[in-house]
Design a protein around this motif. Structure first.
Motif, PDB file in Angstrom:
ATOM      1  N   ILE B  20       0.846  -1.204   0.000  1.00 49.04           N
ATOM      2  CA  ILE B  20       0.000   0.000   0.000  1.00 49.04           C
ATOM      3  C   ILE B  20       0.882   1.255   0.000  1.00 49.04           C
ATOM      4  O   ILE B  20       0.576   2.241  -0.671  1.00 49.04           O
ATOM      5  CB  ILE B  20      -0.962   0.002   1.208  1.00 49.04           C
ATOM      6  N   MET B  23       2.088   1.805  -3.537  1.00 50.29           N
ATOM      7  CA  MET B  23       1.013   2.336  -4.389  1.00 50.29           C
ATOM      8  C   MET B  23       0.762   3.810  -4.085  1.00 50.29           C
ATOM      9  O   MET B  23       0.562   4.625  -4.989  1.00 50.29           O
ATOM     10  CB  MET B  23      -0.274   1.533  -4.177  1.00 50.29           C
ATOM     11  N   SER B  24       0.790   4.151  -2.799  1.00 52.83           N
ATOM     12  CA  SER B  24       0.592   5.559  -2.414  1.00 52.83           C
ATOM     13  C   SER B  24       1.722   6.416  -2.982  1.00 52.83           C
ATOM     14  O   SER B  24       1.495   7.531  -3.455  1.00 52.83           O
ATOM     15  CB  SER B  24       0.586   5.705  -0.891  1.00 52.83           C
ATOM     16  N   ILE B  26       3.595   5.789  -5.680  1.00 55.18           N
ATOM     17  CA  ILE B  26       3.412   5.938  -7.136  1.00 55.18           C
ATOM     18  C   ILE B  26       2.351   7.012  -7.396  1.00 55.18           C
ATOM     19  O   ILE B  26       2.504   7.871  -8.264  1.00 55.18           O
ATOM     20  CB  ILE B  26       3.002   4.593  -7.784  1.00 55.18           C
ATOM     21  N   GLY B  27       1.280   6.966  -6.595  1.00 55.01           N
ATOM     22  CA  GLY B  27       0.230   7.975  -6.734  1.00 55.01           C
ATOM     23  C   GLY B  27       0.751   9.365  -6.462  1.00 55.01           C
ATOM     24  O   GLY B  27       0.461  10.311  -7.202  1.00 55.01           O
ATOM     25  N   ASN B  30       2.869  10.583  -9.326  1.00 48.93           N
ATOM     26  CA  ASN B  30       2.091  10.877 -10.531  1.00 48.93           C
ATOM     27  C   ASN B  30       1.186  12.096 -10.393  1.00 48.93           C
ATOM     28  O   ASN B  30       0.863  12.739 -11.388  1.00 48.93           O
ATOM     29  CB  ASN B  30       1.243   9.665 -10.930  1.00 48.93           C
ATOM     30  N   THR B  31       0.735  12.374  -9.173  1.00 49.86           N
ATOM     31  CA  THR B  31      -0.235  13.460  -9.012  1.00 49.86           C
ATOM     32  C   THR B  31       0.270  14.597  -8.124  1.00 49.86           C
ATOM     33  O   THR B  31      -0.262  15.698  -8.180  1.00 49.86           O
ATOM     34  CB  THR B  31      -1.549  12.938  -8.392  1.00 49.86           C
ATOM     35  N   PRO B 197      -9.595  -3.893  -1.065  1.00 49.58           N
ATOM     36  CA  PRO B 197     -10.040  -2.845  -2.006  1.00 49.58           C
ATOM     37  C   PRO B 197      -8.885  -2.157  -2.715  1.00 49.58           C
ATOM     38  O   PRO B 197      -8.999  -1.770  -3.876  1.00 49.58           O
ATOM     39  CB  PRO B 197     -10.791  -1.864  -1.108  1.00 49.58           C
ATOM     40  N   VAL B 198      -7.757  -2.011  -2.004  1.00 50.54           N
ATOM     41  CA  VAL B 198      -6.592  -1.337  -2.599  1.00 50.54           C
ATOM     42  C   VAL B 198      -6.054  -2.144  -3.771  1.00 50.54           C
ATOM     43  O   VAL B 198      -5.624  -1.597  -4.791  1.00 50.54           O
ATOM     44  CB  VAL B 198      -5.514  -1.133  -1.514  1.00 50.54           C
ATOM     45  N   VAL B 201      -7.559  -1.436  -7.328  1.00 53.57           N
ATOM     46  CA  VAL B 201      -7.350  -0.173  -8.053  1.00 53.57           C
ATOM     47  C   VAL B 201      -6.497  -0.451  -9.284  1.00 53.57           C
ATOM     48  O   VAL B 201      -5.403  -1.017  -9.161  1.00 53.57           O
ATOM     49  CB  VAL B 201      -6.655   0.870  -7.141  1.00 53.57           C
ATOM     50  N   PRO B 202      -6.988  -0.083 -10.495  1.00 56.75           N
ATOM     51  CA  PRO B 202      -6.212  -0.383 -11.706  1.00 56.75           C
ATOM     52  C   PRO B 202      -4.999   0.523 -11.840  1.00 56.75           C
ATOM     53  O   PRO B 202      -5.126   1.733 -11.894  1.00 56.75           O
ATOM     54  CB  PRO B 202      -7.218  -0.103 -12.829  1.00 56.75           C
ATOM     55  N   LEU B 203      -3.811  -0.089 -11.869  1.00 57.94           N
ATOM     56  CA  LEU B 203      -2.586   0.726 -11.968  1.00 57.94           C
ATOM     57  C   LEU B 203      -1.742   0.347 -13.181  1.00 57.94           C
ATOM     58  O   LEU B 203      -0.632   0.799 -13.316  1.00 57.94           O
ATOM     59  CB  LEU B 203      -1.736   0.527 -10.703  1.00 57.94           C
ATOM     60  N   LYS B 205      -1.472   0.987 -16.429  1.00 55.85           N
ATOM     61  CA  LYS B 205      -0.854   1.864 -17.420  1.00 55.85           C
ATOM     62  C   LYS B 205      -0.179   3.081 -16.798  1.00 55.85           C
ATOM     63  O   LYS B 205       0.304   3.951 -17.490  1.00 55.85           O
ATOM     64  CB  LYS B 205      -1.920   2.317 -18.420  1.00 55.85           C
ATOM     65  N   ILE B 206      -0.180   3.130 -15.474  1.00 51.29           N
ATOM     66  CA  ILE B 206       0.405   4.299 -14.835  1.00 51.29           C
ATOM     67  C   ILE B 206       1.923   4.178 -14.766  1.00 51.29           C
ATOM     68  O   ILE B 206       2.449   3.142 -14.416  1.00 51.29           O
ATOM     69  CB  ILE B 206      -0.188   4.482 -13.434  1.00 51.29           C
ATOM     70  N   LYS B 207       2.590   5.264 -15.145  1.00 52.25           N
ATOM     71  CA  LYS B 207       4.053   5.232 -15.093  1.00 52.25           C
ATOM     72  C   LYS B 207       4.564   6.514 -14.459  1.00 52.25           C
ATOM     73  O   LYS B 207       3.840   7.499 -14.388  1.00 52.25           O
ATOM     74  CB  LYS B 207       4.610   5.054 -16.500  1.00 52.25           C
TER      75      LYS B 207
END
Lengths: 95, 215
Positions: B20, B23-24, B26-27, B30-31, B197-198, B201-203, B205-207
């Protein structure tokens, strides 16, 4: 009373509008984006400058006015934004 | 049995927290979202805390072989986990967690110099319990707004972790009872509920894109 939107959410709304809800193929005008993203002129001007400088939006001069279209980087950002909005939703949080 | 469960719990906790946390991160890359940054710190801390305790058990099992884990290692792991739980709760806008008065701040630090590591462990377990309950309630309340079913699973996961933490803390009253084993099992179930649930989450295509983190 309106829902509080984070800066990230406003950026997401602007990019979504320029991707999914364009007036025509030339792009969206500032006035159109103000209406669709529900944001003041002064705030959207700053955001648009940032988004263009970061390469998320493309700016074009068409019929005497600035128009904005989403770029490939913008599409990728929006995809990441949508995915991680769901991710944060699971924790009851807004990104 | 207890030793094995403790090992499984800490390994599962380490892996789930790390997944998790990654993933956080990477998020966040990206954002640029501060919320995702706080979640990154939270889950990396939780993962690290579990890892420290797991390492303690491994060292004890294969090298020291004294029959019980060093108490200070367990305390350090729990403290690091509590930092993670704090950041989850903090993401739900705990704005008055620390007292504003300098006097109360100094008094608040005092107990740390007066108590043993055993007492510290209990203090941090109870703080973790409060933070986890707060996080579970806030996540559950968010379901009213976004109707996201994943929020129920995360709230359940945080709730189970809180209950497990409570039983773990309470088991010091009955040291040889089954309470501690139940506490471990509940905490493992909580971590799994947190991850379900985590993981959806579709990841794909995220780079990473370095230019985007300036937004």
């Amino acid at each position: 009373m309106g829902e509080y939107r984070t800066q990230m959410k406003i950026i997401g709304d602007i990019l979504s509008t320029t991707r999914d809800d364009l007036q025509d193929e030339n792009g969206a005008t500032v006035t159109y984006l103000i209406r669709k993203a529900n944001i003041s002129h002064s705030r959207i001007s700053t955001l648009l400058k940032t988004l263009v400088s970061q390469g998320l939006l493309e700016q074009a001069d068409s019929q005497g006015s600035n128009r904005y279209k989403i770029s490939q980087s913008g599409r990728e950002f929006l995809q990441a934004y949508n995915s991680f909005t769901k991710f944060a939703d699971n924790f009851g949080l807004n990104i | 049995m207890e030793f094995l469960l403790e090992n499984i719990l800490n390994l599962v906790g380490f892996l789930v927290g790390l997944a998790i946390g990654l993933m956080s991160y990477i998020g966040f890359r990206n954002t640029g979202s501060p919320t995702l940054f706080r979640l990154t710190i939270a889950f990396v801390s939780i993962s690290l805390g579990f890892f420290v305790i797991w390492s303690g058990y491994m060292v004890e099992d294969f090298i020291i072989k004294s029959g019980s884990i060093e108490r200070w290692i367990q305390t350090v792991g729990i403290v690091i986990q509590t930092v993670g739980y704090f950041f989850i709760a903090f993401s739900h806008s705990i704005k008055s967690f620390f007292p504003k008065s300098n006097y109360f701040r100094s008094v608040g630090i005092l107990p740390f110099f007066l108590v043993s590591t055993v007492q510290l462990e209990h203090i941090f377990r109870s703080v973790s319990f409060i933070l986890l309950v707060y996080g579970a309630i806030e996540t559950m309340l968010s379901y009213r707004d976004n109707k996201n079913k994943g929020a129920i699973s995360v709230a359940l996961g945080l709730g189970l972790l809180a209950f497990g933490e409570f039983l773990g803390w309470y088991s010091f009253v009955f040291p040889e009872s089954i309470l501690y084993t139940i506490s471990m099992t509940i905490k493992i179930a909580g971590l799994i509920a947190l991850f379900i649930p985590v993981s959806k989450v579709p990841l794909k295509k995220i780079k990473f894109d370095d230019d985007l983190d300036k937004i």
